[in-house]
Design a protein around this motif. Structure first.
Motif, PDB file in Angstrom:
ATOM      1  N   ARG A  62       0.809  -1.214   0.000  1.00  0.00           N
ATOM      2  CA  ARG A  62       0.000   0.000   0.000  1.00  0.00           C
ATOM      3  C   ARG A  62       0.846   1.269   0.000  1.00  0.00           C
ATOM      4  O   ARG A  62       0.515   2.246  -0.671  1.00  0.00           O
ATOM      5  N   GLY A  63       1.934   1.244   0.704  1.00  0.00           N
ATOM      6  CA  GLY A  63       2.795   2.418   0.748  1.00  0.00           C
ATOM      7  C   GLY A  63       3.449   2.738  -0.590  1.00  0.00           C
ATOM      8  O   GLY A  63       3.821   3.885  -0.854  1.00  0.00           O
ATOM      9  N   LEU A  64       3.573   1.708  -1.457  1.00  0.00           N
ATOM     10  CA  LEU A  64       4.191   1.920  -2.764  1.00  0.00           C
ATOM     11  C   LEU A  64       3.201   2.400  -3.817  1.00  0.00           C
ATOM     12  O   LEU A  64       3.611   2.885  -4.868  1.00  0.00           O
ATOM     13  N   ARG A  65       1.919   2.226  -3.544  1.00  0.00           N
ATOM     14  CA  ARG A  65       0.914   2.491  -4.573  1.00  0.00           C
ATOM     15  C   ARG A  65       0.973   3.923  -5.109  1.00  0.00           C
ATOM     16  O   ARG A  65       0.739   4.169  -6.289  1.00  0.00           O
ATOM     17  N   LYS A  66       1.269   4.878  -4.241  1.00  0.00           N
ATOM     18  CA  LYS A  66       1.305   6.255  -4.724  1.00  0.00           C
ATOM     19  C   LYS A  66       2.475   6.498  -5.677  1.00  0.00           C
ATOM     20  O   LYS A  66       2.438   7.419  -6.491  1.00  0.00           O
ATOM     21  N   ASP A  67       3.506   5.640  -5.585  1.00  0.00           N
ATOM     22  CA  ASP A  67       4.661   5.781  -6.476  1.00  0.00           C
ATOM     23  C   ASP A  67       4.439   5.117  -7.832  1.00  0.00           C
ATOM     24  O   ASP A  67       5.215   5.326  -8.763  1.00  0.00           O
ATOM     25  N   MET A  68       3.391   4.275  -7.929  1.00  0.00           N
ATOM     26  CA  MET A  68       3.142   3.520  -9.152  1.00  0.00           C
ATOM     27  C   MET A  68       1.712   3.800  -9.610  1.00  0.00           C
ATOM     28  O   MET A  68       0.755   3.321  -9.019  1.00  0.00           O
ATOM     29  N   GLN A  69       1.570   4.590 -10.651  1.00  0.00           N
ATOM     30  CA  GLN A  69       0.253   5.009 -11.122  1.00  0.00           C
ATOM     31  C   GLN A  69       0.001   4.518 -12.552  1.00  0.00           C
ATOM     32  O   GLN A  69       0.919   4.125 -13.258  1.00  0.00           O
ATOM     33  N   VAL A  70      -1.287   4.567 -12.962  1.00  0.00           N
ATOM     34  CA  VAL A  70      -1.652   4.070 -14.286  1.00  0.00           C
ATOM     35  C   VAL A  70      -2.666   5.003 -14.935  1.00  0.00           C
ATOM     36  O   VAL A  70      -3.529   5.576 -14.262  1.00  0.00           O
ATOM     37  N   VAL A  71      -2.528   5.186 -16.245  1.00  0.00           N
ATOM     38  CA  VAL A  71      -3.480   5.949 -17.058  1.00  0.00           C
ATOM     39  C   VAL A  71      -4.034   4.995 -18.105  1.00  0.00           C
ATOM     40  O   VAL A  71      -3.271   4.385 -18.859  1.00  0.00           O
ATOM     41  N   PHE A  72      -5.372   4.854 -18.149  1.00  0.00           N
ATOM     42  CA  PHE A  72      -5.989   3.849 -19.008  1.00  0.00           C
ATOM     43  C   PHE A  72      -6.361   4.403 -20.380  1.00  0.00           C
ATOM     44  O   PHE A  72      -6.348   5.603 -20.629  1.00  0.00           O
ATOM     45  N   GLN A  73      -6.733   3.453 -21.271  1.00  0.00           N
ATOM     46  CA  GLN A  73      -7.051   3.772 -22.659  1.00  0.00           C
ATOM     47  C   GLN A  73      -8.291   4.642 -22.784  1.00  0.00           C
ATOM     48  O   GLN A  73      -8.304   5.610 -23.529  1.00  0.00           O
ATOM     49  N   ASP A  74      -9.346   4.275 -22.072  1.00  0.00           N
ATOM     50  CA  ASP A  74     -10.627   4.960 -22.214  1.00  0.00           C
ATOM     51  C   ASP A  74     -10.814   5.937 -21.064  1.00  0.00           C
ATOM     52  O   ASP A  74     -11.211   5.552 -19.965  1.00  0.00           O
TER      53      ASP A  74
END
Length: 533
Positions: A356-368
């Motif tokens: 959980r602590g790493l989640r803010k460092d790893m983000q995603v932008v989706f196709q739609d």
């Protein structure tokens, strides 16, 4: 010149809402001759699809239509419903952009095609079945007879589009209207569909009205072009003439709108953000009452990659090659085997709580961008949502942070209390990028972030991503089937096929000196229009 199959004169279409009428099509006139391909091109909202749907009165009742649309000399505007039903699907057929939403998910392929044959030709039983198999073979569906009982979700995107073409051809139309039929397809499948349409047009002696925003397709496929902007045709003429000597500023802008340039250099001292070693994602195939595992779908097979700060790794390949699965495994959103090293630590096997602590460092932008933004939340709520989980920087107001991010991605902060439906596709993608950036990540996965966007908007998003990477030293994993965008953004490229990594290397090397036959095939499909330039 012979009488045109389709003759449109001074077509005007308006939509009334809350007492206000918006004119979507304003005085459009053009012809489609027998055996000719005419392309309507322009950005989203230019009126292309509304014009196409007007040809056989497929617009909603709220639409106010005036002017003239003649098919084979017969007036379609104001025609009786019985006459329109006779023409629709029989003389004029449509292929739409997204076959998954156009095909009924509850009916087999045989039943869906049979409905059209029964309605227009009174063809049933064994005769209909024979005709359906013939149609599926004609559009390149292998083992057609064995696929009759298949449902849409059991087919790939390219296969579904071929089925849509088979349905459109079922009654031997004189005019085929294709509305963005290749937008969501991989470059190799796109090339196959275009070649198929070209062959069928010749063999079936059809005319074709082709709606698209992709000028590369138009250049190699259309006889004539009509360029639309704001509901009007601003320029029209033979394809070769329009591309060689565009006169209208908007046409010139469209032709110049192609992602170009190369990504900025990555310092040799840049730290590694994430890497994998022999990463595998295998899904078990289970059979029988006891669900015994009889094999595996090898979605990702022994992938070894590395991405440094400030670097973009482009991941390319056809649908089903494992691109998105690889990214989801790296983000620890699906189970996998092999090492995943993030910031020097092997995070494979970490618990959800520890991750959980790493989640803010790893983000995603989706196709739609529309599907990934909640329609019930304002833009401010959407962008600030992550702050509620990971906390706000000391002394900062969340709305101030949202305003700052909106400015950074090129949007007016005054818009933050609006909802997603009030924004264009390009604006929604900027909002999705702002949502990812507000947590100041180190790694961003970009999953087909430009595929649904117009060419001019694609260029803007590529420039924005480059600027954000330069400013924040971001590591990107960029997934796309658009190799022109990949070339403009990626320092390194990994080519995937059926779960396997078939080639990996520096971007320039992959695009200029590919070593794999499959990579050469992808590049040939993506850049084949250059020969016509």
């Amino acid at each position: 010149m012979s009488d045109p199959v389709l003759e449109v004169r001074d077509l005007r279409v308006g939509f009334t809402q809350d007492g206000r009428t918006t004119e979507a099509v304003r005085g459009v006139s053009f012809d489609v001759q027998r055996g000719e391909t005419v392309a309507l091109v322009g950005e989203s909202g230019s009126g292309k699809s509304v014009t196409a749907l007007s040809t056989v009165s497929l617009l909603p009742e709220a639409a106010k239509v005036s002017g003239s649309v003649k098919y084979e000399g017969s007036e379609m505007v104001g025609a009786a419903e019985s006459e329109l039903r006779r023409v629709r699907g029989n003389d004029v057929s449509f292929i739409f952009q997204e076959p998954m939403t156009s095909l009924n998910p509850l009916h087999t392929l045989e039943k869906q095609i049979a409905e059209s044959l029964a309605l227009h030709q009174d063809l049933k039983g064994e005769a209909a079945r024979t005709r359906i198999v013939e149609l599926l073979q004609k559009v390149g569906i292998r083992d057609a007879e064995s696929r009759l009982g298949a449902y849409p979700h059991q087919l790939s995107g390219g296969q579904r589009q071929r089925v849509m073409i088979a349905m459109a051809l079922a009654n031997g139309p004189d005019l085929l209207v294709a509305d963005e039929p290749t937008t969501a397809l991989d470059v190799t499948i796109q090339a196959q569909i275009l070649e198929l349409l070209s062959d069928l047009k010749a063999s079936e002696k059809m005319s074709l009205l082709f709606i698209t925003h992709d000028l590369a397709i138009v250049r190699r496929f259309a006889d004539r072009v009509c360029v639309m902007q704001g509901g009007e045709i601003v320029e029209s003429g033979p394809t070769a003439e329009i591309f060689a000597n565009p006169k209208h500023p908007y046409t010139q802008k469209l032709l110049a709108a192609e992602p170009s340039g190369t990504p900025g250099p990555v310092p040799e001292t840049a730290e590694e953000v994430v890497s994998t070693d022999q990463l595998k994602v295998w899904f078990p195939i289970q059979r029988g009452i006891l669900k015994k595992t009889v094999g595996h779908v090898k979605a990702v097979n022994d992938a070894t990659i590395s991405v440094r700060a400030g670097e973009t790794l482009g991941v390319v390949g056809e649908s089903g090659s494992g691109k998105t699965t690889l990214a989801l495994a790296i983000l620890r959103l699906i189970s996998s085997e092999g090492r995943i090293v993030y910031a020097g630590e092997n995070i494979q096997g970490w618990s959800s709580k520890k991750l959980r602590g790493l989640r803010k460092d790893m983000q995603v932008v989706f196709q739609d961008p529309y599907g990934s933004l909640s329609p019930r939340m304002t833009i401010a709520q959407i962008i600030a949502e992550g702050l509620g989980v990971h906390g706000v920087e000391d002394g900062r107001d969340p709305r101030d942070m949202v305003a700052e991010l909106l400015t950074e991605v090129g949007l007016d902060p005054a818009m933050m209390d609006r909802y997603p439906h009030e924004f264009s596709g390009g604006q929604r993608q900027r909002i999705a990028i702002a949502r990812a950036m507000i947590l100041r990540p180190k790694l961003v996965v970009l999953d087909e972030p430009t595929s649904a966007l117009d060419m001019t908007v694609q260029v803007q998003i590529v420039d924005l991503l480059r600027e954000l990477q330069r400013k924040y030293n971001l590591a990107y994993i960029f997934i796309s089937h658009d190799l022109k965008v990949v070339r403009a953004l990626s320092h390194k490229v990994i080519v995937m096929r059926a779960g396997d990594v078939v080639e990996v290397g520096e971007g320039a090397q992959i695009f200029e000196r590919p070593s794999s036959d499959y990579t050469r095939e992808l590049l040939a499909a993506a850049f084949m229009d250059r020969g016509a330039a």
